[in-house]
Write an enzyme that holds these catalytic residues in place. Structure first.
Site, PDB file in Angstrom:
ATOM      1  N   CYS A   7       0.812  -1.211   0.000  1.00  0.00           N
ATOM      2  CA  CYS A   7       0.000   0.000   0.000  1.00  0.00           C
ATOM      3  C   CYS A   7       0.849   1.265   0.000  1.00  0.00           C
ATOM      4  O   CYS A   7       1.994   1.274   0.456  1.00  0.00           O
ATOM      5  CB  CYS A   7      -0.934  -0.003   1.210  1.00  0.00           C
ATOM      6  SG  CYS A   7      -2.335   1.132   1.020  1.00  0.00           S
ATOM      7  N   ASP A 128      -6.789  -3.028  11.394  1.00  0.00           N
ATOM      8  CA  ASP A 128      -5.594  -2.199  11.496  1.00  0.00           C
ATOM      9  C   ASP A 128      -5.450  -1.677  12.918  1.00  0.00           C
ATOM     10  O   ASP A 128      -6.378  -1.762  13.727  1.00  0.00           O
ATOM     11  CB  ASP A 128      -5.697  -1.035  10.503  1.00  0.00           C
ATOM     12  CG  ASP A 128      -4.354  -0.395  10.169  1.00  0.00           C
ATOM     13  OD1 ASP A 128      -3.345  -0.759  10.800  1.00  0.00           O
ATOM     14  OD2 ASP A 128      -4.326   0.477   9.273  1.00  0.00           O
TER      15      ASP A 128
END
Length: 202
Positions: A7, A128
């Site tokens: 990412c 996360d």
């Protein structure tokens, strides 16, 4: 086989490395406050360089759903990742605007956060430690009872991703700061991360 998302890619050289390594996913960050932000026109140019087997994920933080749908419709991204605490109503609005996959991120501080993630109406969920890209992990024991496939993010790097996979068996692992040096993607770290994950595939 654990899937991989690299990412926060922002430069042609990042895409070149991804094309060589071929993760399942790469991510473009469309949150203007992020140091990894790329404007849509830059993402479009980068997507044009990306190997067709790699799916591009657009990371949004409380973006207008019409804008996310537009980027999906234009083929700049293949998947929308909601990373700003968007609620179920937002997911339903975006779903009316597009039939492309939606990945909803959840910050995990407690078992209640995991329970909420399991109930998400999105196609996929990501777990996360915080706002994203912070380089910190959360308490993985909170995931011991999860019954839904998920992307694991937060504090992953080449030195701990094997442990994460062996302990948790996530559907996918998502890395950003763990493959950077001085705030930029590091091709050697990207390769090391991929190598650690894919050792299970040998």
């Amino acid at each position: 086989m654990t899937k991989i998302k690299l990412c926060g890619l922002s430069r042609p050289c990042d895409i070149e490395t991804a094309n060589r390594l071929l993760p399942e996913y790469i991510g473009f960050v469309f949150a203007p406050k992020s140091k990894r932000y790329v404007p849509p026109e830059t993402a479009a140019a980068l997507k044009g360089l990306l190997h067709p087997s790699v799916q591009a994920v657009g990371v949004f933080v409380r973006e207008e759903p019409e804008q996310a749908a537009r980027l999906l419709r234009d083929g700049i991204i293949d998947i929308a990742q909601l990373h700003g605490g968007e609620d179920a109503a937002y997911v339903r609005v975006l779903r009316r605007l597009t039939d492309r996959p939606i990945l909803q991120a959840f910050r995990v501080d407690s078992a209640a956060d995991v329970a909420a993630a399991q109930k998400s109406e999105a196609d996929m969920i990501l777990l996360d430690a915080g706002a994203g890209g912070t380089g910190t992990a959360f308490d993985w024991t909170l995931l011991r009872d999860i019954r839904r496939p998920y992307f694991l993010a937060g504090g992953l790097h080449p030195g701990n991703v094997r442990e994460a996979m062996e302990r948790l068996s996530p559907y996918a692992v998502d890395v950003s700061s763990g493959i950077e040096t001085d705030g930029r993607k590091d091709a050697d770290k990207m390769e090391a991360f991929m190598r650690e994950v894919r050792r299970e595939r040998a």
